[in-house]
Design a protein around this motif. Structure first.
Motif, PDB file in Angstrom:
ATOM      1  N   GLY A  45       7.270  -0.722   8.020  1.00 31.73           N
ATOM      2  CA  GLY A  45       7.234  -2.147   8.308  1.00 31.73           C
ATOM      3  C   GLY A  45       6.681  -2.424   9.693  1.00 31.73           C
ATOM      4  O   GLY A  45       5.906  -3.363   9.903  1.00 31.73           O
ATOM      5  N   LEU A  46       7.092  -1.575  10.643  1.00 36.03           N
ATOM      6  CA  LEU A  46       6.578  -1.718  12.009  1.00 36.03           C
ATOM      7  C   LEU A  46       5.063  -1.582  12.019  1.00 36.03           C
ATOM      8  O   LEU A  46       4.349  -2.386  12.640  1.00 36.03           O
ATOM      9  N   ALA A  47       4.573  -0.584  11.296  1.00 38.53           N
ATOM     10  CA  ALA A  47       3.122  -0.409  11.226  1.00 38.53           C
ATOM     11  C   ALA A  47       2.465  -1.625  10.588  1.00 38.53           C
ATOM     12  O   ALA A  47       1.432  -2.117  11.070  1.00 38.53           O
ATOM     13  N   GLY A  48       3.098  -2.147   9.522  1.00 42.02           N
ATOM     14  CA  GLY A  48       2.552  -3.325   8.865  1.00 42.02           C
ATOM     15  C   GLY A  48       2.518  -4.519   9.807  1.00 42.02           C
ATOM     16  O   GLY A  48       1.531  -5.249   9.878  1.00 42.02           O
ATOM     17  N   GLY A  49       3.622  -4.725  10.559  1.00 34.53           N
ATOM     18  CA  GLY A  49       3.675  -5.828  11.504  1.00 34.53           C
ATOM     19  C   GLY A  49       2.590  -5.703  12.555  1.00 34.53           C
ATOM     20  O   GLY A  49       1.918  -6.682  12.916  1.00 34.53           O
ATOM     21  N   LEU A  50       2.386  -4.476  13.053  1.00 28.49           N
ATOM     22  CA  LEU A  50       1.353  -4.262  14.071  1.00 28.49           C
ATOM     23  C   LEU A  50      -0.039  -4.526  13.510  1.00 28.49           C
ATOM     24  O   LEU A  50      -0.887  -5.110  14.182  1.00 28.49           O
ATOM     25  N   LEU A  51      -0.255  -4.092  12.267  1.00 27.85           N
ATOM     26  CA  LEU A  51      -1.566  -4.348  11.655  1.00 27.85           C
ATOM     27  C   LEU A  51      -1.857  -5.847  11.641  1.00 27.85           C
ATOM     28  O   LEU A  51      -2.966  -6.286  11.958  1.00 27.85           O
ATOM     29  N   VAL A  52      -0.827  -6.626  11.273  1.00 33.34           N
ATOM     30  CA  VAL A  52      -1.012  -8.074  11.253  1.00 33.34           C
ATOM     31  C   VAL A  52      -1.234  -8.600  12.666  1.00 33.34           C
ATOM     32  O   VAL A  52      -2.081  -9.464  12.897  1.00 33.34           O
ATOM     33  N   ALA A  53      -0.475  -8.050  13.617  1.00 36.21           N
ATOM     34  CA  ALA A  53      -0.640  -8.507  14.996  1.00 36.21           C
ATOM     35  C   ALA A  53      -2.071  -8.280  15.466  1.00 36.21           C
ATOM     36  O   ALA A  53      -2.608  -9.041  16.260  1.00 36.21           O
ATOM     37  N   MET A  54      -2.715  -7.206  14.970  1.00 34.58           N
ATOM     38  CA  MET A  54      -4.065  -6.901  15.435  1.00 34.58           C
ATOM     39  C   MET A  54      -5.126  -7.727  14.718  1.00 34.58           C
ATOM     40  O   MET A  54      -6.037  -8.231  15.340  1.00 34.58           O
ATOM     41  N   ASP A  55      -5.020  -7.837  13.393  1.00 34.94           N
ATOM     42  CA  ASP A  55      -6.121  -8.536  12.715  1.00 34.94           C
ATOM     43  C   ASP A  55      -5.692  -9.813  11.996  1.00 34.94           C
ATOM     44  O   ASP A  55      -6.514 -10.457  11.357  1.00 34.94           O
ATOM     45  N   THR A  56      -4.435 -10.200  12.124  1.00 33.20           N
ATOM     46  CA  THR A  56      -3.890 -11.455  11.572  1.00 33.20           C
ATOM     47  C   THR A  56      -4.347 -11.749  10.142  1.00 33.20           C
ATOM     48  O   THR A  56      -4.775 -12.850   9.844  1.00 33.20           O
ATOM     49  N   GLN A  57      -4.290 -10.767   9.292  1.00 31.45           N
ATOM     50  CA  GLN A  57      -4.526 -11.026   7.874  1.00 31.45           C
ATOM     51  C   GLN A  57      -3.839  -9.950   7.030  1.00 31.45           C
ATOM     52  O   GLN A  57      -3.581  -8.852   7.508  1.00 31.45           O
ATOM     53  N   VAL A  58      -3.524 -10.314   5.813  1.00 32.75           N
ATOM     54  CA  VAL A  58      -2.911  -9.373   4.867  1.00 32.75           C
ATOM     55  C   VAL A  58      -3.516  -9.584   3.493  1.00 32.75           C
ATOM     56  O   VAL A  58      -3.890 -10.694   3.156  1.00 32.75           O
ATOM     57  N   GLY A  59      -3.567  -8.536   2.706  1.00 32.02           N
ATOM     58  CA  GLY A  59      -3.923  -8.674   1.289  1.00 32.02           C
ATOM     59  C   GLY A  59      -3.047  -7.743   0.499  1.00 32.02           C
ATOM     60  O   GLY A  59      -2.493  -6.786   1.051  1.00 32.02           O
ATOM     61  N   PRO A  60      -2.906  -8.000  -0.795  1.00 32.61           N
ATOM     62  CA  PRO A  60      -2.019  -7.148  -1.591  1.00 32.61           C
ATOM     63  C   PRO A  60      -2.499  -5.709  -1.694  1.00 32.61           C
ATOM     64  O   PRO A  60      -1.709  -4.814  -1.961  1.00 32.61           O
ATOM     65  N   GLU A  61      -3.807  -5.461  -1.473  1.00 30.11           N
ATOM     66  CA  GLU A  61      -4.312  -4.090  -1.624  1.00 30.11           C
ATOM     67  C   GLU A  61      -3.641  -3.150  -0.629  1.00 30.11           C
ATOM     68  O   GLU A  61      -3.673  -1.941  -0.812  1.00 30.11           O
ATOM     69  N   ARG A  62      -3.005  -3.712   0.399  1.00 33.13           N
ATOM     70  CA  ARG A  62      -2.267  -2.879   1.338  1.00 33.13           C
ATOM     71  C   ARG A  62      -1.083  -2.188   0.669  1.00 33.13           C
ATOM     72  O   ARG A  62      -0.543  -1.224   1.197  1.00 33.13           O
ATOM     73  N   MET A  63      -0.636  -2.725  -0.476  1.00 29.94           N
ATOM     74  CA  MET A  63       0.521  -2.139  -1.152  1.00 29.94           C
ATOM     75  C   MET A  63       0.119  -1.282  -2.338  1.00 29.94           C
ATOM     76  O   MET A  63       0.977  -0.717  -2.999  1.00 29.94           O
ATOM     77  N   PHE A  64      -1.170  -1.208  -2.629  1.00 35.79           N
ATOM     78  CA  PHE A  64      -1.626  -0.463  -3.796  1.00 35.79           C
ATOM     79  C   PHE A  64      -1.258   1.008  -3.639  1.00 35.79           C
ATOM     80  O   PHE A  64      -1.104   1.500  -2.530  1.00 35.79           O
ATOM     81  N   TRP A  65      -1.155   1.711  -4.750  1.00 31.46           N
ATOM     82  CA  TRP A  65      -0.628   3.080  -4.646  1.00 31.46           C
ATOM     83  C   TRP A  65      -1.596   4.001  -3.923  1.00 31.46           C
ATOM     84  O   TRP A  65      -1.182   5.038  -3.387  1.00 31.46           O
ATOM     85  N   THR A  66      -2.899   3.665  -3.871  1.00 33.72           N
ATOM     86  CA  THR A  66      -3.812   4.513  -3.098  1.00 33.72           C
ATOM     87  C   THR A  66      -3.433   4.489  -1.621  1.00 33.72           C
ATOM     88  O   THR A  66      -3.577   5.484  -0.926  1.00 33.72           O
ATOM     89  N   ALA A  67      -2.929   3.332  -1.165  1.00 32.67           N
ATOM     90  CA  ALA A  67      -2.492   3.256   0.234  1.00 32.67           C
ATOM     91  C   ALA A  67      -1.287   4.160   0.453  1.00 32.67           C
ATOM     92  O   ALA A  67      -1.165   4.811   1.493  1.00 32.67           O
ATOM     93  N   SER A  68      -0.391   4.215  -0.556  1.00 32.91           N
ATOM     94  CA  SER A  68       0.742   5.145  -0.443  1.00 32.91           C
ATOM     95  C   SER A  68       0.244   6.577  -0.448  1.00 32.91           C
ATOM     96  O   SER A  68       0.759   7.425   0.275  1.00 32.91           O
TER      97      SER A  68
END
Lengths: 398, 341
Positions: free
Chosen positions: A260-283
């Motif tokens: 979650g911390l990594a996710g929060g930081l990613l948003v802090a850096m580029d201020t955007q999210v998409g569902p593909e961040r949760m896709f199993w390839t990301a895991s």
């Protein structure tokens, strides 16, 4: 120092120095030279190094210590990201509340998933976590669209007016830390070199160092020993009257919070999210990072994360023209042939390179890059000892 | 009633694919004890066998047709496939149209070679390593295979038509006295084909000496080895058979969904869920769970159900998997003592 023994303190110090000097170290080639494309010292990539480093460190606390292979860790990264972007859209553009909320939400979600998944072990656990992650992905993609923005994801738009940030009408907010904007950077030109010191990178870097320190402490704590006991023989542990569930659940939640911390930081850096961040390839990617670097070692996951992100950004940039330049010294026919041979592995084919490297690591170096380093180190040390002691060194190295 | 029958039918084709892949996965797991994450890639290779054969048969050379002219008035150059030259135009066209069924024959030797190469070259060295290592190395292999296919065939789905005789739909309802059940021919064929393959695999294991030895080896590998039987060789053959099953499933699936390099991974994730729901190591369980989940998925896609529980069609399989794993930890028909470390 800081409650670490000398060896760990040395490692921590080394990592600290690397993080501080990364903009210099990663930019070894002068601007405009042929090798400049190998420079990794630009803010976007450096931020990814440290953020995915955090993600992999967290994953390693679960997989490296307890041996539970989660195939759904990206879900926590995604949940953290969504929580963070909503904080920024609604409350304030300061990144700190966003990151805190990201950690809290990811932790709660991990508690839920972990509570259910940890009732099983082995491949069943992997499938359960995978199922949860795919469910989150599918829901974020479809039904939860009002909350997640569906396919387009969420961005900070000009219509957003966070409560505590006084934005002019129509102004698009930018993430900041008490007024220091994430995108702002200081450029330092020396001769032909141009070094970029980026605010966002340093903030992420400091967070990463804290996360790394935490992970060292966890590795060396009695709690860490318990987790290792789970890995080596959970049954025996249960026989001695210990309930291993609270320990594994705690490890799972901690590791989810790191994600979650990594996710929060990613948003802090580029201020955007998409569902593909949760896709199993990301895991799958975070699994690759940990294995590539070395599971169960302190520094391995960070190395693995760095290596994969570097490959992703640099190898995918190489094209045939660049190859032709490199091999220009060969005779014409040979040159074309060599370029033809290498062609599938570069540019869009970087996943192929990644897959091959990964397979090679799993087959020949189960301990990852760290084990590789240790083997080389041992080779040199043994040679020295060979000269001095003679046949005393005949005992096999492994 | 019509709705229910139609949904069951709709579920059967996906269910067949799940069942076939899950069957192969379980065969490999039951015999070799290896969790094969590259099994989806075998399914994909099968589908691309169909694509390849279609392309090979369509290979053509240019012929100047004196009768026709292009819009400038010059004689028109027409591409004529080589098969036209060899078999005549009508028969040649027939062969091209029937490339998918022909690819079944074409794919069997390829899948056997791929299967044996995989087992002897890579997986053999991983029997003694932990399951996590097996998962990881086959996962890496799956990435590599998918990327190789992507390199040669591109990232876009490649439409591969079924023979024209089967390309339409027919009124299935008329056969069983119901109305308005229009169902594509090819899906019925796919389902029948899956049933034949499944029956063949079970019959092979049940009624041949070879199958008997393999079953004995699944129960106690060491003892069978001690009786002087080269069980490793037989398990390698079983791996090749499992690869064939996945490949054939892929060939026949090509007309239903245009194959692309990612289809293997897509099916693999679901097939693993299917295997776990069915019970690790249980062949009937894998088949049962495959059809069950396929049909459940199609029922969940009904408009009424989606209105009631939005998004359920996307997550039903995973939801079922979670419930089954928590209530029946061994899956529907799992054997005791398999993967319970």
């Amino acid at each position: 120092m800081l409650g670490l023994n000398a060896k760990d303190a040395g490692l921590f110090l080394l990592v600290t120095i690397m993080v501080i000097l990364a903009p210099l170290i990663l930019n070894p080639f002068p601007e405009g030279s042929e090798l400049a494309q190998f420079n990794a010292g630009y803010p976007d990539l450096m931020q990814r190094f440290v953020i995915f480093g955090i993600f992999a460190i967290g994953f390693n606390i679960l997989f490296g210590l307890t041996g539970y292979l989660s195939f759904g860790h990206a879900a926590f990264l995604g949940v953290g990201s969504y929580a963070a972007i909503w904080m920024m859209k609604l409350l304030t553009l300061n990144v700190i509340p966003a990151i805190i909320m990201a950690v809290i939400f990811a932790g709660l979600f991990a508690l839920l998933v972990g509570f259910v998944s940890l009732r099983r072990s082995g491949i069943y656990f992997s499938i359960l976590t995978l199922a949860f992650a795919q469910m989150s992905y599918a829901l974020a993609y479809s039904v939860l669209t009002p909350l997640t923005g569906g396919e387009t994801g969420l961005q900070i738009k000009s219509t957003d007016s966070p409560l505590l940030s006084n934005l002019a009408n129509g102004e698009i907010g930018r993430a900041n830390l008490f007024g220091l904007e994430m995108g702002s950077s200081f450029e330092w030109g020396v001769g032909n070199w141009l070094f970029t010191f980026n605010a966002g990178y340093y903030i992420a870097g400091i967070v990463m160092l804290m996360a790394f320190y935490m992970s060292i402490r966890i590795f060396r704590s009695p709690f860490g020993m318990m987790l290792r006991a789970v890995k080596s023989n959970q049954q025996r542990m249960n026989y001695t009257g210990l309930n291993s569930k609270p320990y594994t659940l705690a490890a799972f939640v901690i590791s989810g919070m790191y994600a979650g911390l990594a996710g929060g930081l990613l948003v802090a850096m580029d201020t955007q999210v998409g569902p593909e961040r949760m896709f199993w390839t990301a895991s799958g990617e975070v699994v690759l990072m940990s294995i590539l670097g070395g599971v169960g070692t302190l520094i391995g996951p960070v190395l693995g994360a760095g290596m994969i992100k570097y490959m992703e950004n640099i190898i995918s940039k190489i094209n045939d023209n660049i190859l032709h330049q490199w091999f220009a010294f060969l005779p014409d026919g040979m040159e074309d042939f060599v370029v033809f041979l290498i062609h599938p592995f570069i540019g869009k084919g970087w996943h192929l390179t990644l897959g091959l490297v990964f397979m090679a690591v799993v087959i020949f170096l189960p301990g990852g890059l760290v084990e590789g380093g240790q083997r080389i180190g041992r080779l040199f040390r043994r040679k020295k000892r060979d000269g001095a002691v003679g046949d005393a060194a005949k005992t096999p190295a492994e | 009633m019509e709705v229910i029958v139609l949904q069951v039918l709709n579920g059967l084709d996906k269910g067949s694919a799940y069942a076939l892949i899950a069957l192969g996965l379980t065969l490999i797991f039951g015999t070799l004890g290896v969790v094969n994450f590259a099994h989806g890639a075998l399914f994909m290779i099968g589908a691309f066998c169909a694509v390849t054969l279609n392309r090979i048969l369509s290979l053509s050379h240019e012929v100047i047709d004196p009768d026709k002219t292009d819009f400038l008035g010059n004689p028109l150059a027409v591409n004529v496939p080589y098969v036209y030259d060899w078999f005549g135009e009508a028969a040649g066209q027939g062969i091209i149209n029937w490339s998918v069924p022909l690819a079944l024959l074409f794919s069997i030797p390829i899948m056997i070679i791929v299967g044996i190469a995989m087992e002897r070259g890579l997986i053999k060295h991983f029997y003694k390593r932990p399951h996590a290592d097996q998962i990881l190395v086959t996962f890496g292999l799956a990435i590599v295979l998918a990327e190789i296919i992507k390199y040669y065939y591109g990232a876009n789905p490649i439409p591969t038509p079924a023979p024209p005789a089967f390309s339409g739909s027919f009124d299935f309802g008329a056969l069983i006295g119901l109305e308005n059940i229009i169902y594509p021919y090819w899906r019925i064929i796919y389902f029948s084909f899956a049933m034949i393959i499944i029956a063949a695999v079970f019959a092979f294991l049940q009624f041949t000496t070879f199958g008997m030895v393999v079953r004995a080896g699944m129960v106690d590998r060491e003892t069978v080895g001690m009786l002087g039987i080269n069980i490793d060789k037989r398990f390698t053959i079983m791996f090749a058979i499992a690869a064939c099953v996945a490949g054939l499933a892929g060939v026949m699936y090509a007309p239903i969904n245009s194959p692309d390099y990612n289809m293997g991974m897509h099916f693999l994730v679901l097939s693993f869920v299917v295997v776990v729901v069915g019970g690790m190591g249980s062949l009937p369980g894998a088949v049962l769970a495959g059809f069950l989940l396929g049909i459940l998925e199609s029922f969940a896609s009904l408009g009424v159900v989606i209105d009631l529980l939005p998004g359920i069609n996307q997550i039903i399989i995973y939801l079922v998997a979670i419930v089954v794993l928590l209530t029946r930890p061994r899956g529907l028909m799992g054997r005791k003592g398999v993967m319970e470390e």
